[in-house]
Design a protein around this motif. Sequence first.
Motif, PDB file in Angstrom:
ATOM      1  N   GLU A  30      12.177 -26.324   1.244  1.00 29.26           N
ATOM      2  CA  GLU A  30      13.428 -26.538   0.536  1.00 29.26           C
ATOM      3  C   GLU A  30      13.238 -27.314  -0.763  1.00 29.26           C
ATOM      4  O   GLU A  30      14.200 -27.662  -1.417  1.00 29.26           O
ATOM      5  CB  GLU A  30      14.425 -27.276   1.450  1.00 29.26           C
ATOM      6  CG  GLU A  30      14.765 -26.489   2.718  1.00 29.26           C
ATOM      7  CD  GLU A  30      15.222 -25.091   2.408  1.00 29.26           C
ATOM      8  OE1 GLU A  30      14.815 -24.169   3.135  1.00 29.26           O
ATOM      9  OE2 GLU A  30      15.971 -24.909   1.444  1.00 29.26           O
ATOM     10  N   ARG A  35      11.237 -23.158  -3.774  1.00 24.79           N
ATOM     11  CA  ARG A  35      12.289 -22.192  -4.112  1.00 24.79           C
ATOM     12  C   ARG A  35      11.923 -21.421  -5.373  1.00 24.79           C
ATOM     13  O   ARG A  35      12.131 -20.215  -5.472  1.00 24.79           O
ATOM     14  CB  ARG A  35      13.627 -22.918  -4.291  1.00 24.79           C
ATOM     15  CG  ARG A  35      14.233 -23.420  -2.997  1.00 24.79           C
ATOM     16  CD  ARG A  35      15.706 -23.718  -3.181  1.00 24.79           C
ATOM     17  NE  ARG A  35      15.933 -24.723  -4.222  1.00 24.79           N
ATOM     18  CZ  ARG A  35      15.944 -26.043  -4.013  1.00 24.79           C
ATOM     19  NH1 ARG A  35      15.711 -26.518  -2.794  1.00 24.79           N
ATOM     20  NH2 ARG A  35      16.168 -26.885  -4.997  1.00 24.79           N
ATOM     21  N   LEU A  67      15.080 -17.262   3.689  1.00 29.40           N
ATOM     22  CA  LEU A  67      16.107 -18.144   4.235  1.00 29.40           C
ATOM     23  C   LEU A  67      16.160 -18.129   5.755  1.00 29.40           C
ATOM     24  O   LEU A  67      17.058 -18.711   6.356  1.00 29.40           O
ATOM     25  CB  LEU A  67      17.472 -17.758   3.664  1.00 29.40           C
ATOM     26  CG  LEU A  67      17.572 -17.793   2.131  1.00 29.40           C
ATOM     27  CD1 LEU A  67      18.951 -17.356   1.674  1.00 29.40           C
ATOM     28  CD2 LEU A  67      17.257 -19.184   1.621  1.00 29.40           C
ATOM     29  N   PHE A 171      25.872 -22.873   5.197  1.00 26.73           N
ATOM     30  CA  PHE A 171      24.780 -22.806   4.235  1.00 26.73           C
ATOM     31  C   PHE A 171      24.779 -24.078   3.394  1.00 26.73           C
ATOM     32  O   PHE A 171      25.811 -24.480   2.849  1.00 26.73           O
ATOM     33  CB  PHE A 171      24.939 -21.586   3.341  1.00 26.73           C
ATOM     34  CG  PHE A 171      24.783 -20.267   4.058  1.00 26.73           C
ATOM     35  CD1 PHE A 171      23.565 -19.622   4.087  1.00 26.73           C
ATOM     36  CD2 PHE A 171      25.863 -19.697   4.721  1.00 26.73           C
ATOM     37  CE1 PHE A 171      23.410 -18.416   4.752  1.00 26.73           C
ATOM     38  CE2 PHE A 171      25.716 -18.492   5.385  1.00 26.73           C
ATOM     39  CZ  PHE A 171      24.481 -17.855   5.408  1.00 26.73           C
ATOM     40  N   GLU A 175      20.549 -23.871  -0.174  1.00 26.56           N
ATOM     41  CA  GLU A 175      20.516 -22.473   0.261  1.00 26.56           C
ATOM     42  C   GLU A 175      21.481 -21.633  -0.565  1.00 26.56           C
ATOM     43  O   GLU A 175      21.162 -20.506  -0.962  1.00 26.56           O
ATOM     44  CB  GLU A 175      20.854 -22.380   1.734  1.00 26.56           C
ATOM     45  CG  GLU A 175      19.756 -22.910   2.650  1.00 26.56           C
ATOM     46  CD  GLU A 175      20.181 -22.927   4.097  1.00 26.56           C
ATOM     47  OE1 GLU A 175      19.308 -22.780   4.971  1.00 26.56           O
ATOM     48  OE2 GLU A 175      21.393 -23.088   4.363  1.00 26.56           O
TER      49      GLU A 175
END
Length: 441
Positions: A30, A35, A67, A171, A175
């Motif tokens: 994360e 990402r 994800l 979420f 995300e």
Amino acid sequence: MREVGSRADLPMPAPTNEMVDPVDATEPAETTVWRARRLQRLTAQLSEALNPAQVAEVTAHHAMASLSESAAWVGLVDAHRGNVQLACAPGLSREFRERFASSSMQEASPLAAAARLDGPRWLATEQEILDAYPELGQVQRGLGSLAVLPLAAGGRPLGGIGLCRERAKDFSADERGEVLALCTLGAQALERAVQFEIAQHVAATLSLSLLPRVPEVPGITIYSRYLPAATDARVGGDWYDVIPLSSGRVGLVVGDVAGHGVRAAAEMGRLRTGLRAYLREGHDPAEALGLTDVLTSEMSPTLMTTVWCGILDPETGRLSYANAGHPPPAVLDLTGEVSFLDREQNPPLGIRWGGPFAQADAQIEPAAFLVCYTDGLIERPGERFDSGLERLSSALRPSVSGLDELGDRLLALPVETHIDDVALLAIYRDPPDGGEGPVAR
């Protein structure tokens, strides 16, 4: 004679099988760095997707892997039909795929609703999902949370995506940011893919308009196909021609102008017309190629062209031919033996060679096939030319019941992402007893 098959097949490329690898959950997935790496990987994969179906596959599988979602779907807008077609639904039930295979843009289905959305919709519980999309509960179990987002570019809806989780969990902000970036990249790739399809269709249509209608010639059966390049939306310079001549003979031509684009297509049209005229004037293949060489050198001295030209007498099977730097045609006889017409090679047209062109003779026996083609049928990047000929020989040897079967088998030789056009002209010399076309060996 009867003509078999249509003048062209315009298949769309098949979806890619190379999807994103899941990120190890033990890694700091994360973080901003991870990402960014995932989105870079998605960008690279989307750049290789050639059509909307491929873009949908890449986007859906990347979203699931990145994800850790349990399922996803992508719907694509069909503007001509006014509906949304389900492009892919990894992890979803057969009932879901059947029920939402196609939805009107006005329906309340999740696919159509996603395409109509102005922004994302985040549903954190099963009850929220069923309140929004009651039909989902009838075709899909295990709906814990759901994200539904539009895929749009320039204010134009292109489709929608849904990401499903089995557990009820909202979420996170990170995300959501990644999903929004994923949808932006997917929508941009979709817009490029749609424009590429349109350009490719226009190019293929233009190429086909320059190809002749194959005439009926007593004593032979003819199969012709044109296959556009899968990775280039510009018009190509490949062509074939069948020219009825005096005394029942027939001229056969397959050629390839180097490059793509309007210039290559225009040059192809001029050469086809000139070579056809020279053959009808009574010149033999070598003379016709020599005259055409002068023509191309005067009109387009920087464009190189390879051509194979032959004159066949269907009654006797005698074939006279001349080859200007073109891949040699293959002959498949009744016993299953394959040979290549590779005698008396000449340089390509357009290089100002200026020398006389040589020609050779061959015999095409009854029930034999003559297969003429352009290099896109056999060549692959980084591979020896002989490897392509060996692959062609292997494809010809198994028995066939007709030209359609043979042609379909040969057109399966180019890889899905073939970078060159293919022109294919196959001739079957009918048996003297009047048999109806090819028979299996």
